[in-house]
Motif scaffolding. Structure first.
Motif, PDB file in Angstrom:
ATOM      1  N   ASP A  89     -13.343   7.736  -1.942  1.00  0.00           N
ATOM      2  CA  ASP A  89     -12.661   7.337  -3.172  1.00  0.00           C
ATOM      3  C   ASP A  89     -11.153   7.408  -2.938  1.00  0.00           C
ATOM      4  N   ALA A  90     -10.387   7.304  -3.991  1.00  0.00           N
ATOM      5  CA  ALA A  90      -8.926   7.237  -3.867  1.00  0.00           C
ATOM      6  C   ALA A  90      -8.343   8.450  -3.147  1.00  0.00           C
ATOM      7  N   HIS A  91      -8.850   9.659  -3.424  1.00  0.00           N
ATOM      8  CA  HIS A  91      -8.266  10.835  -2.748  1.00  0.00           C
ATOM      9  C   HIS A  91      -8.530  10.778  -1.248  1.00  0.00           C
ATOM     10  N   HIS A  92      -9.682  10.250  -0.844  1.00  0.00           N
ATOM     11  CA  HIS A  92      -9.954  10.091   0.582  1.00  0.00           C
ATOM     12  C   HIS A  92      -9.006   9.063   1.187  1.00  0.00           C
ATOM     13  N   LEU A  93      -8.832   7.940   0.517  1.00  0.00           N
ATOM     14  CA  LEU A  93      -7.969   6.884   1.047  1.00  0.00           C
ATOM     15  C   LEU A  93      -6.539   7.359   1.195  1.00  0.00           C
ATOM     16  N   ASP A  94      -6.054   8.109   0.210  1.00  0.00           N
ATOM     17  CA  ASP A  94      -4.692   8.638   0.308  1.00  0.00           C
ATOM     18  C   ASP A  94      -4.554   9.531   1.531  1.00  0.00           C
ATOM     19  N   SER A  95      -5.551  10.363   1.777  1.00  0.00           N
ATOM     20  CA  SER A  95      -5.429  11.324   2.856  1.00  0.00           C
ATOM     21  C   SER A  95      -5.680  10.718   4.229  1.00  0.00           C
ATOM     22  N   ILE A  96      -6.377   9.587   4.304  1.00  0.00           N
ATOM     23  CA  ILE A  96      -6.611   8.983   5.615  1.00  0.00           C
ATOM     24  C   ILE A  96      -5.716   7.784   5.850  1.00  0.00           C
ATOM     25  N   GLY A  97      -4.749   7.587   4.984  1.00  0.00           N
ATOM     26  CA  GLY A  97      -3.743   6.568   5.238  1.00  0.00           C
ATOM     27  C   GLY A  97      -4.075   5.207   4.668  1.00  0.00           C
ATOM     28  N   GLY A  98      -5.192   5.093   3.970  1.00  0.00           N
ATOM     29  CA  GLY A  98      -5.523   3.825   3.344  1.00  0.00           C
ATOM     30  C   GLY A  98      -4.730   3.668   2.072  1.00  0.00           C
ATOM     31  N   GLU A  99      -4.583   2.465   1.630  1.00  0.00           N
ATOM     32  CA  GLU A  99      -3.869   2.248   0.385  1.00  0.00           C
ATOM     33  C   GLU A  99      -4.835   1.655  -0.627  1.00  0.00           C
ATOM     34  N   PRO A 100      -5.002   2.317  -1.767  1.00  0.00           N
ATOM     35  CA  PRO A 100      -5.875   1.757  -2.768  1.00  0.00           C
ATOM     36  C   PRO A 100      -5.391   0.362  -3.165  1.00  0.00           C
ATOM     37  N   VAL A 101      -6.323  -0.531  -3.302  1.00  0.00           N
ATOM     38  CA  VAL A 101      -6.008  -1.911  -3.655  1.00  0.00           C
ATOM     39  C   VAL A 101      -5.853  -1.992  -5.166  1.00  0.00           C
ATOM     40  N   ALA A 102      -4.840  -2.722  -5.635  1.00  0.00           N
ATOM     41  CA  ALA A 102      -4.586  -2.831  -7.073  1.00  0.00           C
ATOM     42  C   ALA A 102      -5.823  -3.352  -7.799  1.00  0.00           C
ATOM     43  N   GLU A 103      -6.409  -4.403  -7.270  1.00  0.00           N
ATOM     44  CA  GLU A 103      -7.649  -4.908  -7.830  1.00  0.00           C
ATOM     45  C   GLU A 103      -8.733  -4.640  -6.809  1.00  0.00           C
ATOM     46  N   PRO A 104      -9.674  -3.759  -7.147  1.00  0.00           N
ATOM     47  CA  PRO A 104     -10.677  -3.364  -6.161  1.00  0.00           C
ATOM     48  C   PRO A 104     -11.429  -4.560  -5.587  1.00  0.00           C
ATOM     49  N   ASP A 105     -11.560  -4.569  -4.295  1.00  0.00           N
ATOM     50  CA  ASP A 105     -12.312  -5.581  -3.575  1.00  0.00           C
ATOM     51  C   ASP A 105     -13.701  -4.993  -3.324  1.00  0.00           C
ATOM     52  N   GLU A 106     -14.726  -5.678  -3.786  1.00  0.00           N
ATOM     53  CA  GLU A 106     -16.083  -5.155  -3.660  1.00  0.00           C
ATOM     54  C   GLU A 106     -16.469  -4.918  -2.201  1.00  0.00           C
ATOM     55  N   ARG A 107     -16.006  -5.774  -1.303  1.00  0.00           N
ATOM     56  CA  ARG A 107     -16.353  -5.621   0.112  1.00  0.00           C
ATOM     57  C   ARG A 107     -15.694  -4.369   0.698  1.00  0.00           C
ATOM     58  N   VAL A 108     -14.438  -4.104   0.294  1.00  0.00           N
ATOM     59  CA  VAL A 108     -13.754  -2.907   0.778  1.00  0.00           C
ATOM     60  C   VAL A 108     -14.445  -1.667   0.226  1.00  0.00           C
ATOM     61  N   GLU A 109     -14.811  -1.703  -1.043  1.00  0.00           N
ATOM     62  CA  GLU A 109     -15.518  -0.565  -1.641  1.00  0.00           C
ATOM     63  C   GLU A 109     -16.858  -0.344  -0.939  1.00  0.00           C
ATOM     64  N   ALA A 110     -17.549  -1.427  -0.613  1.00  0.00           N
ATOM     65  CA  ALA A 110     -18.832  -1.314   0.089  1.00  0.00           C
ATOM     66  C   ALA A 110     -18.631  -0.721   1.484  1.00  0.00           C
ATOM     67  N   LEU A 111     -17.562  -1.123   2.154  1.00  0.00           N
ATOM     68  CA  LEU A 111     -17.259  -0.573   3.476  1.00  0.00           C
ATOM     69  C   LEU A 111     -16.984   0.928   3.378  1.00  0.00           C
TER      70      LEU A 111
END
Length: 170
Positions: A89-111
């Motif tokens: 989720d967002a806290h994981h993405l922040d800590s691993i250097g990912g950037e949350p997408v403004a409009e969630p992409d279903e494929r990215v969420e699935a990945l």
């Protein structure tokens, strides 16, 4: 090298490569508190092992990944099975250097959900793969052969393709 110089060298290298520690901790933690604890545990283990670090044998980042992943995987194995696999989720993405997408992409969420379901070793492998590490470095960090790295990555990709195809209804 004096003990003070040894400590300064360690602190400098850790500061330079701290992003790796936060990525690993973020990928293997279940909460912000777990992530902070894991960062501390990884850092402590790095310091305890620094006297055995040999620049001639491995890059510092490779050595750091190996220790950080070993600590994180050991910690993950201690958690109850039902808590091990959690979608990123967002806290994981922040800590691993990912950037949350403004409009969630279903494929990215699935990945992210797929990666969160992987066992600790395969999660480590994907982290290294996404960091563009060579198969040789992945093998060294994880203590497996390059052939095993290639096989595992191929199987993970195949499984991911199958899940992505199934989720898209094709």
């Amino acid at each position: 090298m004096t003990s003070r110089e040894h400590q300064r060298r360690f602190e400098s290298l850790l500061r330079e490569h701290r992003r790796i520690v936060f990525k690993v901790a973020g990928l293997y933690s279940r909460s912000v508190a777990d992530r902070e604890d894991l960062v501390q545990e990884i850092s402590a283990q790095l310091w305890r092992s620094f006297g055995r670090y040999d620049e001639a044998r491995a890059k510092f980042s490779t050595w750091l990944y190996r220790i950080a992943l070993n600590v994180a995987i050991s910690q993950a194995r201690r958690w109850p099975a039902m808590d091990r696999h959690e979608a990123l989720d967002a806290h994981h993405l922040d800590s691993i250097g990912g950037e949350p997408v403004a409009e969630p992409d279903e494929r990215v969420e699935a990945l992210h959900a797929f990666i969160g379901q992987l066992d600790p070793l395969n999660r480590a492998l994907i982290l290294l793969y996404l960091e563009d590490r060579s198969y040789s470095e992945m093998a060294e960090v994880l203590g497996i052969s390059e052939t095993n790295v290639a096989t595992k990555i191929s199987r993970i990709k195949q499984k991911l393709r199958g899940q992505m195809t199934a989720s898209s209804g094709a």
